[in-house]
Design an enzyme around this catalytic site. Sequence first.
Site, mmCIF file in Angstrom:
data_model
loop_
_atom_site.group_PDB
_atom_site.id
_atom_site.type_symbol
_atom_site.label_atom_id
_atom_site.label_comp_id
_atom_site.label_asym_id
_atom_site.label_seq_id
_atom_site.Cartn_x
_atom_site.Cartn_y
_atom_site.Cartn_z
ATOM 1 N N HIS A 1 -5.972 3.053 -4.188
ATOM 2 C CA HIS A 1 -5.847 3.328 -2.749
ATOM 3 C C HIS A 1 -6.198 4.793 -2.475
ATOM 4 O O HIS A 1 -5.632 5.408 -1.588
ATOM 5 C CB HIS A 1 -4.423 2.989 -2.311
ATOM 6 C CG HIS A 1 -4.247 2.715 -0.852
ATOM 7 N ND1 HIS A 1 -5.061 1.877 -0.134
ATOM 8 C CD2 HIS A 1 -3.314 3.170 0.022
ATOM 9 C CE1 HIS A 1 -4.632 1.821 1.119
ATOM 10 N NE2 HIS A 1 -3.578 2.614 1.242
ATOM 11 N N ASP B 1 0.829 -1.201 0.000
ATOM 12 C CA ASP B 1 0.000 0.000 0.000
ATOM 13 C C ASP B 1 0.865 1.254 0.000
ATOM 14 O O ASP B 1 1.960 1.255 0.580
ATOM 15 C CB ASP B 1 -0.868 0.042 1.263
ATOM 16 C CG ASP B 1 -2.028 -0.924 1.240
ATOM 17 O OD1 ASP B 1 -2.141 -1.715 0.292
ATOM 18 O OD2 ASP B 1 -2.825 -0.889 2.203
ATOM 19 N N ASP B 2 0.342 2.299 -0.616
ATOM 20 C CA ASP B 2 0.794 3.683 -0.466
ATOM 21 C C ASP B 2 1.736 4.213 -1.540
ATOM 22 O O ASP B 2 1.910 5.416 -1.643
ATOM 23 C CB ASP B 2 1.435 3.962 0.896
ATOM 24 C CG ASP B 2 0.519 3.693 2.065
ATOM 25 O OD1 ASP B 2 -0.693 3.534 1.837
ATOM 26 O OD2 ASP B 2 1.016 3.626 3.201
ATOM 27 N N HIS C 1 -4.851 9.322 -0.357
ATOM 28 C CA HIS C 1 -4.753 8.519 0.879
ATOM 29 C C HIS C 1 -5.693 9.072 1.948
ATOM 30 O O HIS C 1 -5.313 9.323 3.092
ATOM 31 C CB HIS C 1 -3.301 8.471 1.383
ATOM 32 C CG HIS C 1 -3.040 7.271 2.244
ATOM 33 N ND1 HIS C 1 -3.082 7.325 3.624
ATOM 34 C CD2 HIS C 1 -2.732 5.999 1.923
ATOM 35 C CE1 HIS C 1 -2.800 6.137 4.119
ATOM 36 N NE2 HIS C 1 -2.585 5.304 3.095
ATOM 37 N N HIS D 1 3.906 -2.078 3.178
ATOM 38 C CA HIS D 1 3.758 -0.701 2.702
ATOM 39 C C HIS D 1 5.024 -0.244 1.999
ATOM 40 O O HIS D 1 6.116 -0.430 2.530
ATOM 41 C CB HIS D 1 3.462 0.235 3.882
ATOM 42 C CG HIS D 1 2.163 -0.065 4.536
ATOM 43 N ND1 HIS D 1 2.023 -1.092 5.454
ATOM 44 C CD2 HIS D 1 0.934 0.484 4.381
ATOM 45 C CE1 HIS D 1 0.753 -1.146 5.847
ATOM 46 N NE2 HIS D 1 0.082 -0.197 5.211
#
Length: 181
Positions: free
Chosen positions: A72, A21-22, A76, A160
Site C-alpha cells: 500500500h 488498508d493502512d 501512503h 481500514h
Amino acid sequence: FYKGSLWRMNKTEPCIYLTFDDGPIPELTPWVLDTLKHYNVKATFFCVGDNITKNPEIFERIKSDGHQVGNHTFNHLKGWKVKHSEYIENVEKCEELTKSNLFRPPYGRIKKNQFNTLVKNYRMVFWDVLSYDYDALVSSKKCLDNSIKYTRNGSIIVFHDNIKAQKNLKFALPHYIEHFL
C-alpha cells in the site's frame, strides 16, 4: 482506466474477500487479528511500509496468523500528487518488506502512467465495497448497514486498520462477519 485490475472475485462463488488498508498499527491491528481469529476468518492486509518498519511484530503476526499481505506504498502516497519516479520507488521500497505482488493504491487512485508501470509486476487489487469506516461523518451503524447492503458474492470489501476508522470498525467488523457466517 484500470484495465486488468481486480475489483471483484468470482460472482458465482459464495465468498467475500475482507481486506484492510493502512496498518499495521498497535492501536487497532491486534484487535482486528483477534477478531478474525475468533471467527476463523482470513483476510488480506494492504500494509504501509513505514507502519511495517515501526511495528514489525504485528506485521509478522499478520503473516503467522495465515493472512495475505499486500503493498500500500511505503508512505501512503497520493499518487496524483507525486512524480512518477517517486511513486514507483515508494512502491518498490514497500515491496522489499511485503514481498508481495499484490498492490492497492492509497485512496484507490493513481496516475495512468503509474498504473501502467505497476500493472506489469503487480496484481492491482481494488474493491467493489467501500465501508467508509474512516469517515467521521458516517455512523458506525451506517458503516455496517451500507457494507452489508452492497456486499454480494465475490465482493472485495475494504476496511481500514487506522486510527480514523477505529470507532466504526470496532462496531462494524464483528457484526459484518456474523451477518455473513
